[in-house]
Scaffold this motif. Structure first.
Motif, PDB file in Angstrom:
ATOM      1  N   UNK A  14       7.563 -27.063  47.732  1.00 24.93           N
ATOM      2  CA  UNK A  14       8.757 -27.785  46.775  1.00 24.93           C
ATOM      3  C   UNK A  14      10.126 -26.846  47.304  1.00 24.93           C
ATOM      4  N   UNK A  15      10.314 -25.781  47.494  1.00 27.02           N
ATOM      5  CA  UNK A  15      11.312 -24.996  48.075  1.00 27.02           C
ATOM      6  C   UNK A  15      11.500 -25.547  49.358  1.00 27.02           C
ATOM      7  N   UNK A  16      10.488 -25.733  50.224  1.00 29.41           N
ATOM      8  CA  UNK A  16      10.762 -26.284  51.730  1.00 29.41           C
ATOM      9  C   UNK A  16      11.623 -27.465  51.588  1.00 29.41           C
ATOM     10  N   UNK A  17      11.248 -28.301  50.774  1.00 31.85           N
ATOM     11  CA  UNK A  17      11.760 -29.659  50.438  1.00 31.85           C
ATOM     12  C   UNK A  17      13.076 -29.712  49.926  1.00 31.85           C
ATOM     13  N   UNK A  18      13.341 -28.942  48.884  1.00 35.30           N
ATOM     14  CA  UNK A  18      14.770 -28.564  48.459  1.00 35.30           C
ATOM     15  C   UNK A  18      15.650 -28.147  49.253  1.00 35.30           C
ATOM     16  N   UNK A  19      15.345 -26.971  50.124  1.00 34.19           N
ATOM     17  CA  UNK A  19      16.037 -26.501  51.281  1.00 34.19           C
ATOM     18  C   UNK A  19      16.641 -27.770  52.211  1.00 34.19           C
ATOM     19  N   UNK A  20      15.562 -28.542  52.643  1.00 30.13           N
ATOM     20  CA  UNK A  20      15.831 -29.576  53.630  1.00 30.13           C
ATOM     21  C   UNK A  20      16.709 -30.506  52.809  1.00 30.13           C
ATOM     22  N   UNK A  21      16.731 -30.950  51.751  1.00 33.73           N
ATOM     23  CA  UNK A  21      17.594 -32.089  50.897  1.00 33.73           C
ATOM     24  C   UNK A  21      18.727 -31.235  51.000  1.00 33.73           C
ATOM     25  N   UNK A  22      18.986 -29.977  50.699  1.00 37.61           N
ATOM     26  CA  UNK A  22      20.392 -29.420  50.647  1.00 37.61           C
ATOM     27  C   UNK A  22      20.993 -29.420  51.982  1.00 37.61           C
ATOM     28  N   UNK A  23      20.351 -29.121  52.992  1.00 35.87           N
ATOM     29  CA  UNK A  23      20.896 -29.013  54.352  1.00 35.87           C
ATOM     30  C   UNK A  23      21.216 -30.552  54.648  1.00 35.87           C
ATOM     31  N   UNK A  24      20.150 -31.614  54.582  1.00 34.81           N
ATOM     32  CA  UNK A  24      20.714 -32.966  54.915  1.00 34.81           C
ATOM     33  C   UNK A  24      21.991 -33.442  53.982  1.00 34.81           C
ATOM     34  N   UNK A  25      21.998 -32.991  52.727  1.00 36.71           N
ATOM     35  CA  UNK A  25      23.157 -33.581  51.861  1.00 36.71           C
ATOM     36  C   UNK A  25      24.426 -32.761  52.334  1.00 36.71           C
ATOM     37  N   UNK A  26      24.367 -31.606  52.696  1.00 38.07           N
ATOM     38  CA  UNK A  26      25.502 -30.870  53.069  1.00 38.07           C
ATOM     39  C   UNK A  26      26.201 -31.407  54.304  1.00 38.07           C
TER      40      UNK A  26
END
Length: 164
Positions: free
Chosen positions: A136-148
């Motif tokens: 979950x944390x890995x995916x949330x971090x990835x979503x944040x990076x992609x969104x940014x």
């Protein structure tokens, strides 16, 4: 044809995300368990942190940290004053300014609320298990990076369009 399917899939994904976020907003566990709104809890935390960092807390400091208007901050502060969690003290040197302080009741409530928040969070992650929590944390971090990245690309594209 393939482009339309991708677009529909994108819309479905967007709606799934919006619906899931809406479900989280509807939980309102603070209201149900401890009789305080989430905005009031955040206000108590903000007042406490501001006092800890700056020594004092004013409405303008709090509204700035919470990214809200002075009027909105004052309203929530007033509600918390009525509940006995906060109090305003007039600045003796400048009577136009007042300081916001946590009362003893407010400090006790904040301590309880933080403990309750931590217990709920621990329980959720215990039930998820370490592997799913890490994913979950890995995916949330990835979503944040992609969104940014996407947002920065769009900002740059707009700047380039404005120059043309």
């Amino acid at each position: 044809m393939i482009e339309e399917e991708d677009n529909i899939s994108g819309n479905d994904t967007h709606m799934k995300l919006v619906n899931l976020m809406s479900k989280f907003r509807k939980i309102k566990h603070m209201d149900k368990f401890v009789g305080i709104k989430k905005s009031e809890f955040i206000m108590l935390i903000t007042v406490d942190c501001t006092i800890e960092k700056c020594g004092t807390a004013t409405v303008s400091q709090i509204s700035s940290k919470m990214e809200m208007t002075n009027a909105a901050a004052s309203k929530t502060i007033g509600e918390l004053e009525n509940k006995g969690y906060l109090e305003k003290k007039i600045n003796k040197e400048d009577k136009r300014q007042s300081y916001i302080e946590l009362t003893l009741k407010g400090k006790e409530k904040l301590k309880f609320l933080k403990a309750e928040r931590d217990n709920i969070t621990k329980s959720i992650f215990d039930k998820l298990g370490k592997e799913d929590t890490d994913k979950l944390f890995e995916l949330m971090e990835k979503i944040y990076e992609v969104a940014e990245e996407e947002i920065n690309i769009r900002i740059q594209n707009r700047k380039n369009e404005e120059k043309e």
